[in-house]
Design an enzyme around this catalytic site. Structure first.
Site: not given
Ligand code: ADP
Length: 449
Positions: A43, A242, A255, A258, A279, A382-383, A422, A427
């Protein structure tokens, strides 16, 4: 004596932090577990903003919008594959999610647009800076203020499940110690799997060798955690590339550049597609070019309104020049073709009609104010739109579509909402809307005892 919480939140991106804050505010005891050394997940890299229709901030700016149109454009952008019930909940809750943030001191009151949206409904910080860093620092401030427990460098490697109910989690700590934590609910907010190239290629062999814009924690482990307790998955092959990624650094060019008025130009010095299309389509158009890359071109007027552009300049990603001719020379583009392209595009802006590619949004201003800027870009993974199945209350569903008691999921780990593609800005809306909802549901479960 095992540790005990009402709610364990797995992952500290926007979805996890929003869930933790909401659950805490409804009286639950909460633990956030994050496998990386820092909070914020992928994020923190979010750039464009947060989509919502019929918000207070749109009204202040006199922007007419409707939830119906937001729904229709998201569905169209997703190739009509979006889960209608999740999408309906998403669109309905979006304006309240903007207020949820505002009440917590996170103000997204500047508004722009992204590809596939016909109305300015992408909410971002007032100074036009990237949304991710601002959002995460605001959410972390709220977590800290509330004294919510956080464990970094710790991953959840199993969800404890007995007699048809979630009972807690097993953690692997920084010291490689295995620790059991009891919990009435587990909220899985572990993000997507864009950074797990083996998993990406398993579902999409055509994406072998693509760079990714994601942080290295985006490995999709949360999907496996939930599958082990019976969760279903959906749309796993729907992976978004992306269109505008700087290839040497894997840095995403927002984005919003643009959306602020930039165009895409080929090595031949020509526009080749509607830059404000979705995208998937813009990416396909770039891949179809003989060089498989393009330049995002903008002028000083666009730069001045987009803080992100300054960041790209500071990172050395931008080629700048005092005149279009000098820019063309620096890029090895034929000067005549490039000038003709700018002139033609500027004419379209004047007429507010793109005769060549039918761009209907963000024909903001002619590109004629020096210095002129260009960034060489190509698509990157990207997603991941696919993921575990949930109902509209964020309860995880098993492969028979039955609720798995005590398991909730929100954010990119979930599949279905975005369908086949997406939309930019959706997101961030997803993680705040469904993250806070998951927090609410888990807190209610704790109250029921
Ligand atoms: P969202 O946008 O859906 O909130 P993010 O990618 O921003 O998702 O955040 C997901 C977080 O979860 C990341 O910081 C990642 O490191 C963490 N993560 C993924 N798998 C695990 C796990 N098994 N245990 C702890 N943290 C995890």
């Amino acid at each position: 004596e095992p540790k005990r919480y009402d709610v364990v939140v797995v992952g500290s991106g926007g979805a996890g932090l929003a869930a933790a804050i909401q659950a805490h505010d409804e009286g639950a005891s909460v633990l956030i577990v994050e496998k990386m050394p820092t909070l914020g997940g992928n994020t923190i890299k979010a750039s464009a903003g947060m989509n919502a229709a019929e918000t207070r901030f749109q009204r202040v700016k006199g922007i007419q919008d409707s939830k119906e149109l937001f729904y229709a454009e998201t569905l169209k952008g997703g190739g009509n594959k979006n889960n209608p019930a999740l999408l309906r909940r998403f669109v309905e809750n979006a304006p309240e999610a903007i207020e949820w943030l505002a009440r917590r001191g996170i103000m997204l009151n500047d508004i722009t647009t992204t590809g596939g949206m016909s109305i300015d409904r992408t909410h971002r910080p007032r100074d036009g800076s990237a949304v991710g860093g601002y959002l995460i620092s605001g959410l972390v401030r709220n977590v800290t203020k509330r004294g919510i427990d956080v464990m970094l460098d710790t991953s959840v490697d199993d969800i404890l499940f007995e007699q048809g109910e979630v009972r807690g989690v097993r953690l692997l700590t920084e010291e490689q110690e295995s620790v059991m934590v009891e919990a009435k609910s587990v909220i899985v907010a572990t993000g997507g799997f864009s950074a797990n190239s083996a998993m990406v290629v398993k579902y999409r062999p055509d994406l072998d060798g693509f760079v990714t814009t994601n942080h290295k924690g985006a490995t999709g482990g949360g999907i496996a955690l939930l599958e082990r307790i019976g969760a279903g998955t959906v749309d796993m092959g729907e992976i978004q590339i992306h269109p505008t990624v700087e290839q040497n650094t894997s840095y995403l060019i927002s984005e919003s550049i643009r959306g602020g008025g930039a165009i895409l130009v080929s090595q031949q010095g020509k526009r080749f597609f509607n830059e404000m299309s979705t995208r998937d389509k813009v990416s396909a158009a770039i891949i179809a070019l003989p060089e498989h890359y393009a330049y995002i071109v903008f002028d000083e007027h666009v730069r001045a309104k987009n803080k992100a552009a300054d960041e790209y300049i500071a990172r050395g990603l931008v080629t700048s020049a005092s005149s279009p001719r000098e820019l063309a020379d620096k890029l090895g583009i034929d000067y005549h073709a490039f000038l003709a392209t700018l002139e033609r595009y500027n004419g379209f802006v004047e007429k507010q009609h793109d005769e060549d590619f039918g761009r209907t949004t963000a024909l903001r201003a002619p590109i004629n104010e020096g210095p002129f800027h260009a960034i060489q870009i190509a698509p990157g993974v990207h997603h991941t739109m696919g993921g575990v199945t949930i109902n509209t209350e964020t309860e995880v569903l098993n492969t028979e579509n039955q609720v798995i008691a005590g398991a909730y999921a929100a954010g990119e780990v979930v599949g279905g909402l975005h369908g086949g593609n997406r939309i930019g800005g959706n997101a961030v809306a997803d993680i705040i809307i469904f993250g806070s909802l998951a927090g609410h549901q888990a807190a209610m479960r704790a109250k029921r005892g």
